[in-house]
Design a protein around this motif. Structure first.
Motif, mmCIF file in Angstrom:
data_model
loop_
_atom_site.group_PDB
_atom_site.id
_atom_site.type_symbol
_atom_site.label_atom_id
_atom_site.label_comp_id
_atom_site.label_asym_id
_atom_site.label_seq_id
_atom_site.Cartn_x
_atom_site.Cartn_y
_atom_site.Cartn_z
ATOM 1 N N SER A 262 4.829 4.604 6.466
ATOM 2 C CA SER A 262 4.540 4.178 7.820
ATOM 3 C C SER A 262 3.715 2.898 7.376
ATOM 4 C CB SER A 262 3.701 5.261 8.526
ATOM 5 O OG SER A 262 2.424 5.364 7.791
ATOM 6 N N LYS A 263 3.013 2.837 6.307
ATOM 7 C CA LYS A 263 2.327 1.298 5.871
ATOM 8 C C LYS A 263 3.445 0.151 5.589
ATOM 9 C CE LYS A 263 -1.088 3.965 3.488
ATOM 10 N NZ LYS A 263 -1.568 4.310 2.245
ATOM 11 N N SER B 205 3.280 7.883 3.688
ATOM 12 C CA SER B 205 2.776 6.568 3.454
ATOM 13 C C SER B 205 3.846 5.337 3.750
ATOM 14 C CB SER B 205 2.390 6.454 2.005
ATOM 15 O OG SER B 205 3.224 6.433 1.155
ATOM 16 N N ALA C 133 0.630 -1.110 0.143
ATOM 17 C CA ALA C 133 -0.198 -0.066 -0.044
ATOM 18 C C ALA C 133 0.877 1.300 0.042
ATOM 19 C CB ALA C 133 -0.788 -0.231 1.269
ATOM 20 N N THR D 50 5.909 -2.784 5.760
ATOM 21 C CA THR D 50 6.232 -3.799 6.543
ATOM 22 C C THR D 50 7.229 -4.675 6.391
ATOM 23 O OG1 THR D 50 4.705 -5.308 5.159
ATOM 24 C CG2 THR D 50 3.682 -4.056 6.979
ATOM 25 N N LYS E 165 9.991 -2.023 5.457
ATOM 26 C CA LYS E 165 10.116 -1.467 6.763
ATOM 27 C C LYS E 165 11.266 -1.281 7.489
ATOM 28 C CE LYS E 165 8.017 -1.213 11.396
ATOM 29 N NZ LYS E 165 6.600 -1.914 12.337
#
Ligand code: HEM
Ligand code: MG
Length: 336
Positions: free
Chosen positions: A304-305, A302, A109, A307, A311
């Protein structure tokens, strides 16, 4: 995904002749990416970076040290910023030019830097008041522009030092950059109705003028002649008999260069309004306004979305950007 690992600090940081025999100039092919940075373009033309112009975070840090003796943490901040601003941090690749099929959109995302764009894409990193590229709203913001370079040569002739080898007014000095950078600002303030010169871009723009003086100069005597400058800007090749600087060029050196260049004509960050008036920005009250504007306000929230590996890589890069500023790493809050 590819896990990004910050390379160790190298102790190969002395003066040496560049290029070595393993890195001959070769003109880029039609599918090779080149863009708005004469330093990275030159490194790719000699194979210090992949000749296709698609590079990893680690490759950029290694190449700018090897070719120009750029200090590790300054290189890490620039490469990290390029990757998060215009690259794919999941597969650890960024184009030093435009969009490339080798740098696909980020998974999941993450709508931030999609499509990644490459460092040629206007905004975030590429910005206004460059030396040899036009503002995006005026003309070509990616490729070398003869008319702008002629102006730099004119200012060198007028304000530069004399050289017994290359002739009178042929050595590019701080004084040249003081006058040339101010002239470029005045031009674009008048010509670019959407001029954006906020503190991040403002400081990078003056920093890039300091790069010219500190990284393009011949490491033997620290002077920069017009033929040497032309080799980098115009031909994007290392000059003959050229040595990289004799000590790592770090953020403090560049910061001092920025202050010196600005001191003759002390303008301040801002942007043009709808009437073409240059409106100054309110100062940012943070650890470092430059860091905050570039890496917090201008990078997409974004992230922060993210994974998994993405991430992990985002966190590694955010820390690499913050490091030479001596600021705590802050998560981006900017628009997509
Ligand atoms: C400009 C990226 C290293 C010299 C730029 C621009 C980008 C960029 C995106 C365009 C900004 C603009 O003017 O709008 C990077 C990255 C680096 C890097 C990610 C990684 C460490 C270097 C090095 C040098 C250098 C090592 C010098 C040896 C320059 C200069 C400009 C520039 C002189 C301004 C060109 C002009 O205004 O016409 N860089 N750069 N850069 N870069 Fe780099
Ligand atoms: Mg630009």
């Amino acid at each position: 995904g590819v896990v990004i690992v910050v390379p160790p600090v190298s102790n190969d940081t002395g003066i040496k002749m560049i290029p070595d025999n393993a890195h001959p100039f070769q003109a880029p092919g039609p599918n090779d990416q080149r863009g708005p940075c004469p330093g990275l373009n030159t490194l790719a033309n000699h194979g210090y970076l992949p000749r296709n112009g698609i590079a990893s975070f680690e490759q950029i840090i290694t190449a700018v040290r090897e070719g120009f003796n750029m200090e590790h943490d300054l290189a890490g901040a620039l490469a990290g910023f390029a990757m998060l601003a215009r690259g794919n941090a999941f597969i650890d690749l960024v184009s030093i030019g435009g969009e490339s099929p080798l740098v696909p959109v980020l998974p999941g995302a993450i709508d931030g830097p999609n499509p990644p764009g490459g460092i040629s894409k206007h905004g975030r990193f590429e910005g206004d008041v460059s030396m040899t590229r036009q503002d995006a709203a005026i003309g070509d913001n990616v490729h070398f522009q003869d008319s702008l370079y002629d102006e730099l040569l004119l200012y060198t002739g007028r304000f530069g030092d004399d050289s017994p080898v290359t002739g009178n007014g042929s050595i590019v000095t701080t004084k040249v950059m003081q006058e040339f950078k101010f002239a470029r600002f005045v031009e674009d303030q008048v010509k670019d109705p959407v001029l954006q010169y906020h503190v991040g871009r403002f400081t990078l723009s003056y920093g890039e003028a300091a790069f010219v003086l500190n990284f393009f100069a011949n490491g033997t005597d620290g002077t920069l002649s017009t033929p040497v400058m032309g080799s980098f800007f115009r031909n994007q090749t290392f000059p003959d008999d050229w040595y990289r600087r004799s000590s790592p060029g770090d953020i403090n050196l560049i910061g001092e260069g920025v202050d010196q260049i600005l001191s003759a004509h002390p303008i301040a960050p801002g942007a043009n309004d709808a009437n073409g008036n240059y409106v100054l920005d309110a100062p940012l009250n943070t650890c470092s306004a430059v860091y905050f504007n570039l890496a917090v306000q201008n990078l997409p929230a974004s992230y922060s979305k993210a994974t998994g590996i993405l991430k992990q890589n985002v966190n590694t890069l955010i820390q690499a950007i913050a490091k030479p500023f001596g600021c705590p790493a802050v998560f981006p809050t900017g628009p997509s």
